[in-house]
Design an enzyme around this catalytic site. Structure first.
Site, PDB file in Angstrom:
ATOM      1  N   ALA A 170       0.808  -1.226   0.000  1.00  0.00           N
ATOM      2  CA  ALA A 170       0.000   0.000   0.000  1.00  0.00           C
ATOM      3  C   ALA A 170       0.839   1.273   0.000  1.00  0.00           C
ATOM      4  O   ALA A 170       0.446   2.278  -0.600  1.00  0.00           O
ATOM      5  CB  ALA A 170      -0.958  -0.011   1.191  1.00  0.00           C
ATOM      6  N   GLY A 171       1.998   1.256   0.661  1.00  0.00           N
ATOM      7  CA  GLY A 171       2.842   2.440   0.669  1.00  0.00           C
ATOM      8  C   GLY A 171       3.372   2.814  -0.711  1.00  0.00           C
ATOM      9  O   GLY A 171       3.776   3.952  -0.945  1.00  0.00           O
ATOM     10  N   SER A 210       8.326   4.424  15.490  1.00  0.00           N
ATOM     11  CA  SER A 210       8.963   5.030  16.664  1.00  0.00           C
ATOM     12  C   SER A 210       7.968   5.676  17.634  1.00  0.00           C
ATOM     13  O   SER A 210       8.377   6.414  18.514  1.00  0.00           O
ATOM     14  CB  SER A 210      10.009   6.068  16.224  1.00  0.00           C
ATOM     15  OG  SER A 210       9.441   7.062  15.411  1.00  0.00           O
ATOM     16  N   GLY A 211       6.684   5.390  17.472  1.00  0.00           N
ATOM     17  CA  GLY A 211       5.734   5.809  18.498  1.00  0.00           C
ATOM     18  C   GLY A 211       4.588   6.684  18.067  1.00  0.00           C
ATOM     19  O   GLY A 211       3.767   7.064  18.898  1.00  0.00           O
ATOM     20  N   THR A 269       1.820   6.107  16.053  1.00  0.00           N
ATOM     21  CA  THR A 269       0.482   5.516  16.159  1.00  0.00           C
ATOM     22  C   THR A 269       0.090   5.329  17.614  1.00  0.00           C
ATOM     23  O   THR A 269      -1.039   5.649  18.016  1.00  0.00           O
ATOM     24  CB  THR A 269       0.417   4.178  15.404  1.00  0.00           C
ATOM     25  OG1 THR A 269       0.718   4.404  14.029  1.00  0.00           O
ATOM     26  CG2 THR A 269      -0.971   3.570  15.514  1.00  0.00           C
ATOM     27  N   SER A 270       1.003   4.831  18.431  1.00  0.00           N
ATOM     28  CA  SER A 270       0.675   4.627  19.849  1.00  0.00           C
ATOM     29  C   SER A 270       0.408   5.951  20.543  1.00  0.00           C
ATOM     30  O   SER A 270      -0.471   6.050  21.405  1.00  0.00           O
ATOM     31  CB  SER A 270       1.804   3.868  20.557  1.00  0.00           C
ATOM     32  OG  SER A 270       3.019   4.593  20.519  1.00  0.00           O
ATOM     33  N   ALA A 285       4.053  -5.929   8.725  1.00  0.00           N
ATOM     34  CA  ALA A 285       2.646  -6.305   8.514  1.00  0.00           C
ATOM     35  C   ALA A 285       1.750  -5.158   8.963  1.00  0.00           C
ATOM     36  O   ALA A 285       2.092  -4.406   9.887  1.00  0.00           O
ATOM     37  CB  ALA A 285       2.321  -7.580   9.278  1.00  0.00           C
TER      38      ALA A 285
END
Length: 606
Positions: free
Chosen positions: A208-209, A257-258, A260-261, A369
């Site tokens: 997708a990218g 590296s953070g 999304t979280s 994934a």
């Protein structure tokens, strides 16, 4: 319909012809006719975005094997070619003259090659055409875009990730153009070519990218538009963090590296991209997307409860490059669940202990994934995510994966200092989202180096000028969740909740700070209070001193590297070098007084 060229008339049903005719958009008709003549599909399907369209696309994706049904009837899994598992830097190029740090090709040469590969690439297939809006459809700042593809997986993904806007194409409106064909999946002939005139061509890839045009491929086009128009198109999450009221902040982190979280810790507006404009002297932000294409590796119920919930509910999900288990469910590494004995993954049949042709272990799921879901699946979605006026940005966070240097959170002295020493100076450990060696540190200003489409000097000049034109510029913060000491990581995964709350309290004037040569850091008393209130746990002075000791020597070496880079860029604004020189001088002052490191206690007592 006589108004359509023969190439289109022969491939559109009467129903589709009538829909296209109602738009009275000759620019669109010409574009589609040209692509049909180039790619030679058997038929053309216009995806308006209706429920019937979605059901048609999903059915076709299952029939042609691009997606596989799972036990949950709303979930599917997609597998990319084993060598097509990440953004392909070496096969992606801007069609322009040379730009430092950017893979470019002369326009005519690059076009000739990619169009040659696309010639006839859709024979015996149906061409699908999606019509979308980057940003809320009713916003005056929205950007229209068309995706042409022969991949049902790509168009299915776009229907989940973007706002359908078919009827907004009425009349000869401007729009960005994305042409994709899965081709023959010949990786040696994989090409992604970005024409800054407004068109992207992609072939022999489905990851997708590389294939979903409106995502990172569109970012190259909109970034160019933004620099020329005096606004910002950024690789940033947009979240609302709570204090006395909701404060909207952006967060720029390289993949893995953070980001999304971090976006899941507040009120979610965007997990990945942001358009930021000056509206009446204030920075206001919109999410060009309406969905999430996120890394699934490591997602588990303890650390990522909101995402875990989304992936296990009945809402629509496309999993990609995970492990398909025999029972019709999926597994991914880092989920906390037992690794299955066997299944199907991106390499085909998989079993525990499987090795590739070079004797290397094959993981159950690829480290890169992914999952694709709609924003509306998240219970923390901010109701203002569709606000046509955007939200006011009060702070910007630039975060990296840095094991050896940066403190967990620090506030810049001012806009220019933050832009240059925090955003433009980002170095981060490489992740599996791009092809290459993982954990290798690389220069990645604003987490945008993979997507920048203009010279870095032009980009930074626009950034600095943008803040100066605001009546109140956002505060800027650096973040690093990965700092290590002698015994390993100094932060737990949940500590970022405290760093965000400290930012909210700084914006409200409730939390103090300590002056350091690299910016302002939190005081122990504030963090001790916040750790208790936010996480319900004690925070030791020992932990604080370890986390917030300024590693002066490492910072100095970092900024010397960054200065050397910008000195090599011909159009770097003089102001950038001046700020870096001032930063190095300030660090040297502290080195003379304290040596290679200085602790918060030393700073407070000095």
């Amino acid at each position: 319909m006589e108004v359509f060229p023969e190439s289109l008339r022969g491939r559109l049903s009467s129903f589709m012809s009538n829909k296209l005719y109602q738009l009275h958009n000759t620019n669109l008709v010409t574009f589609l006719s040209d692509i049909v003549e180039l790619c030679e599909p058997d038929s053309v399907y216009l995806v308006e975005g209706t429920r019937e369209d979605l059901e048609y696309v999903k059915r076709k994706a299952l029939e042609n094997g691009e997606e596989i049904p799972l036990l949950n009837r709303n979930h599917t899994v997609h597998f990319d070619h084993p060598l097509d598992q990440a953004r392909a830097r070496e096969d992606t190029f801007i069609l322009s003259g040379k730009i430092p740090f950017v893979n470019t090709r002369p326009r005519e040469e690059g076009l000739k090659e990619v169009l040659g590969i696309l010639k006839g690439s859709m024979k015996n297939r149906e061409m699908l055409v999606g019509f979308y809006s980057l940003g809320p459809v009713n916003s005056k700042h929205r950007i229209l875009a068309v995706q042409v593809t022969d991949s049902t997986y790509v168009i299915h993904s776009e229907m989940m990730l973007y706002r359908s806007a078919f009827w907004e194409f009425s009349g000869n409106v401007d729009f960005l153009r994305f042409v994709h064909s899965r081709g023959t999946q010949d990786i040696k002939r994989r090409r992604i070519a970005i024409d800054l005139g407004g068109t992207v061509y992609s072939v022999n890839t489905t990851y997708a990218g590389n294939s979903v045009g409106l995502k990172k491929l569109a970012l190259r086009l909109t970034l160019n538009m933004a620099v020329n128009g005096g606004w910002l198109s950024e690789h940033m999450a947009i979240i609302g963090i709570d204090g006395e009221r909701t404060h909207y902040v952006t967060a720029s982190f390289p993949s893995g590296s953070g980001k999304t979280s971090t976006s899941m810790l507040g009120k979610l507006i965007s997990d990945d991209l942001a358009f930021i404009r000056n509206v009446d002297g204030k920075a206001r932000a919109w999410n060009p997307e309406a969905g999430v294409f996120g890394i699934i590796h490591g997602i588990n119920p303890k650390d990522d409860p909101i995402i875990w919930e989304v992936l296990h509910k009945d809402d629509e999900v496309i999993f990609s490059n995970v492990l398909l288990k025999p029972d019709g469910t999926v597994y991914w590494d880092g989920s906390g669940e037992p690794e299955p004995e066997k299944g199907v993954n991106f390499t085909g049949e998989w079993w525990k202990g499987k090795r590739d042709g070079e004797g290397k272990p094959v993981p159950a799921s690829h480290p890169n994934a992914r999952f694709t879901v709609r924003l509306t699946s998240f219970r923390n979605l901010d109701p203002r995510y569709e606000d046509p006026e955007g939200v006011e940005v009060e702070a910007m966070i630039f975060g990296v994966k840095d094991y050896n240097t940066l403190v967990p959170i620090a506030e810049a002295f001012d806009w220019a200092h933050g832009v240059v020493t925090m955003g433009a100076s980002m170095e981060s450990a490489r992740t599996s989202a791009v092809l290459g060696k993982s954990d290798e540190m690389e220069f990645n200003p604003m987490a945008l180096l993979d997507f920048i489409s203009v010279s870095l000097g032009m980009y930074l000049r626009n950034y600095l000028d943008f803040g100066r034109r605001l009546s109140k510029s956002p505060r800027i913060y650096s973040a690093n969740y990965f700092l290590k000491g002698e015994k390993g990581f100094l932060n737990s995964k949940e500590d970022k909740r405290v760093w965000l709350r400290w930012i909210a309290e700084r914006l409200e004037g409730k939390a103090g700070s300590i002056l350091t040569p690299i910016g302002y850091i939190p005081k122990y008393d504030d963090l001790s209070r916040l750790f208790y209130h936010v996480l319900g746990k004690d925070y030791s002075r020992e932990s604080y001193e370890a986390q917030f000791t300024i590693r002066l020597k490492a910072y100095k070496e970092k900024f010397k590297r960054i200065k050397d880079i910008y000195m090599s860029v011909d159009d770097t604004p003089a102001e950038v070098i001046e700020i870096l020189d001032k930063q190095l001088l300030e660090i040297d002052k502290y080195v003379r007084e304290f040596g290679d490191r200085v602790t918060p206690s030393q700073l407070e007592s000095s």
